[in-house]
Design a protein around this motif. Structure first.
Motif, mmCIF file in Angstrom:
data_model
loop_
_atom_site.group_PDB
_atom_site.id
_atom_site.type_symbol
_atom_site.label_atom_id
_atom_site.label_comp_id
_atom_site.label_asym_id
_atom_site.label_seq_id
_atom_site.Cartn_x
_atom_site.Cartn_y
_atom_site.Cartn_z
ATOM 1 N N PRO A 75 0.853 6.784 -10.955
ATOM 2 C CA PRO A 75 0.552 7.134 -9.556
ATOM 3 C C PRO A 75 0.263 5.927 -8.677
ATOM 4 O O PRO A 75 0.464 5.981 -7.459
ATOM 5 N N GLY A 76 -0.195 4.821 -9.273
ATOM 6 C CA GLY A 76 -0.481 3.634 -8.476
ATOM 7 C C GLY A 76 0.751 3.014 -7.852
ATOM 8 O O GLY A 76 0.655 2.178 -6.933
ATOM 9 N N LEU A 77 1.929 3.418 -8.320
ATOM 10 C CA LEU A 77 3.177 2.854 -7.811
ATOM 11 C C LEU A 77 3.545 3.395 -6.430
ATOM 12 O O LEU A 77 4.299 2.750 -5.684
ATOM 13 N N PHE A 78 3.000 4.556 -6.060
ATOM 14 C CA PHE A 78 3.450 5.223 -4.838
ATOM 15 C C PHE A 78 3.170 4.415 -3.570
ATOM 16 O O PHE A 78 3.999 4.365 -2.662
ATOM 17 N N SER A 79 2.006 3.776 -3.496
ATOM 18 C CA SER A 79 1.700 3.017 -2.286
ATOM 19 C C SER A 79 2.631 1.810 -2.147
ATOM 20 O O SER A 79 2.997 1.425 -1.031
ATOM 21 N N TYR A 80 3.048 1.222 -3.263
ATOM 22 C CA TYR A 80 3.985 0.102 -3.215
ATOM 23 C C TYR A 80 5.396 0.591 -2.863
ATOM 24 O O TYR A 80 6.154 -0.117 -2.198
ATOM 25 N N LEU A 81 5.736 1.789 -3.304
ATOM 26 C CA LEU A 81 7.005 2.381 -2.894
ATOM 27 C C LEU A 81 7.042 2.593 -1.391
ATOM 28 O O LEU A 81 8.063 2.365 -0.746
ATOM 29 N N GLN A 82 5.902 3.020 -0.832
ATOM 30 C CA GLN A 82 5.830 3.222 0.620
ATOM 31 C C GLN A 82 6.147 1.922 1.354
ATOM 32 O O GLN A 82 6.978 1.886 2.278
ATOM 33 N N THR A 83 5.492 0.857 0.961
ATOM 34 C CA THR A 83 5.718 -0.442 1.603
ATOM 35 C C THR A 83 7.168 -0.885 1.450
ATOM 36 O O THR A 83 7.794 -1.367 2.403
ATOM 37 N N ARG A 84 7.703 -0.688 0.252
ATOM 38 C CA ARG A 84 9.064 -1.127 -0.035
ATOM 39 C C ARG A 84 10.094 -0.385 0.825
ATOM 40 O O ARG A 84 10.967 -0.997 1.447
ATOM 41 N N VAL A 85 10.021 0.944 0.866
ATOM 42 C CA VAL A 85 11.034 1.700 1.607
ATOM 43 C C VAL A 85 10.867 1.519 3.110
ATOM 44 O O VAL A 85 11.857 1.527 3.864
ATOM 45 N N ASP A 86 9.632 1.345 3.573
ATOM 46 C CA ASP A 86 9.417 1.100 5.007
ATOM 47 C C ASP A 86 10.030 -0.233 5.411
ATOM 48 O O ASP A 86 10.615 -0.360 6.502
#
Length: 394
Positions: A75-86
């Motif tokens: 679950p900790g990966l989701f915030s980094y996914l947000q930054t990446r896709v944005d």
């Protein structure tokens, strides 16, 4: 249809998430539709540790995105996914799969809201089995075998497969989501739920029968919902009668799993089994849900029942119109099949769509405006909505 939905949504969203029960084909579907993307399973300990300890480095491996299987395991990966896709700005970059709705949706709603399109994937529909000539020959075989892909892809014995499925997947997911001290009691709870498929949910009665508290029963039922084992169908909210039942109906999402939990050992038992009607209704409801989910849509299914016992099994909400559906496990159409529909049509007035009966026989009929559909033709009726396997015929 799910393939088309995924391709369409991947053109408009940076992340697409495929949820559903274990062994429903999520990984197979994701790898087929997005074959050009690298695939990583976060069930693998080394990959999960890499993603958890160095999420930026983990995602940097995939400049053009990837399929991340069982994404809820990190679950900790989701915030980094947000930054990446944005930062990237491209659509269809990452594809997530997950078999635990709680944990996956927590990550989606908290950090990825507006960036993710969600597609629940349930086991095969009858239309999919018919398309590849793998559909069971009789209704009893269908209800006994269920529709999980491995049973039909590999022609496995349903009794053996469901036993292993419950032991390895259902109980494993439960242990990951809540602290079950007595697994035997939980197993009894699941079997008691199977015995109530197609019935109004009486949570207090269920808890008492299992020797657990009302609070525990509610928590365990939520786990079964989150694992896509059961579905709670709400009563329709429109006030057609002030004396309406307000509790939901409980349905398993696969009749074969429910049949195994009920101790049904072969298809022949279902010819006269007291749960035949409930299992048939369970299957029809699951087909209606699959048709919605495969198009990326939420459920639009309700039921109606007043305190005098008048009932319509399913109301399909289509805008301001409610399409009533009765589900009957008999093979001969009788006058009684239409009584609940007649009562509801009198009350509903202009809100009512054309009424349907789905039954276990083999002849399509139209009786005074009531459309009667045999079970094998359900995929070809417009009850399942537009798209492959559905038509606009009456």
């Amino acid at each position: 249809m799910a393939e088309e939905t995924l391709r369409r949504l991947a053109k408009g969203y940076p992340i697409v998430a495929i949820t559903g029960p274990r062994q429903s084909g999520k990984t197979t579907l994701a790898r087929k539709v997005f074959a050009e993307k690298p695939y990583v399973s976060l069930e693998d300990l080394d990959q999960r540790e890499f993603a958890a300890e160095d999420p930026r480095g983990f995602l940097a491996q995939f400049p053009d995105g990837a399929v991340l299987d069982e994404a809820q395991r990190c679950p900790g990966l989701f915030s980094y996914l947000q930054t990446r896709v944005d930062r990237d700005g491209r659509a269809g970059l990452f594809v997530l799969t997950g078999s635990q709705q709680f944990h996956l949706l927590d990550g989606v709603t908290q950090t990825l809201a507006g960036r993710v399109a969600l597609v629940p994937l349930l086991p095969f529909s009858l239309a999919e089995l018919q398309a590849v000539n793998r559909a069971p020959g009789s209704l009893e075989e269908l209800l006994h075998s269920g529709l999980y892909p491995p049973i039909h892809d590999r022609r496995l014995d349903p009794g053996i497969w469901y036993g292993n499925y419950v032991a390895t997947y259902v109980e494993r997911d439960v242990r990951q989501m809540i602290n079950v001290r007595d697994l035997g009691t939980f197993q009894r709870f699941v079997r008691m739920c199977a015995a109530r498929t197609g019935q109004l949910l009486n949570l207090s009665g269920l808890a008492n029968d299992c020797g657990i508290s009302h609070t525990t029963a509610r928590a365990w039922l939520s786990v079964l919902e989150a694992s896509y084992i059961v579905h709670l169908m709400p009563p329709h909210h429109r006030n057609f009668s002030k004396r309406l039942v307000k509790t939901p109906k409980l349905y398993f999402l696969d009749p074969g799993l429910a049949a195994w939990l009920l101790g049904i050992q072969h298809a022949g038992q279902l010819l006269i089994h007291p749960q035949r009607g409930a299992l048939f209704e369970t299957w029809v409801v699951s087909e209606l849900l699959k048709a919605r989910y495969s198009r990326g849509l939420a459920s639009n299914l309700y039921f109606w029942r007043d305190r005098s016992g008048h009932e319509v099994d399913v109301l399909i909400e289509q805008g301001d119109t409610l399409v009533p559906v009765e589900i009957k496990a008999g093979q001969t159409v009788t006058r009684d099949y239409f009584r609940g529909l007649e009562k509801w049509l009198q009350i509903a007035g202009n809100s009512a769509g054309r009424p349907w009966v789905v039954y276990a026989g083999d002849q399509r009929q139209t009786r005074q405006g009531y459309h009667v559909v045999p079970w094998k033709e359900l995929p070809r009726s417009d009850l399942l909505g537009p798209g492959p396997g559905a038509t606009d015929e009456a």
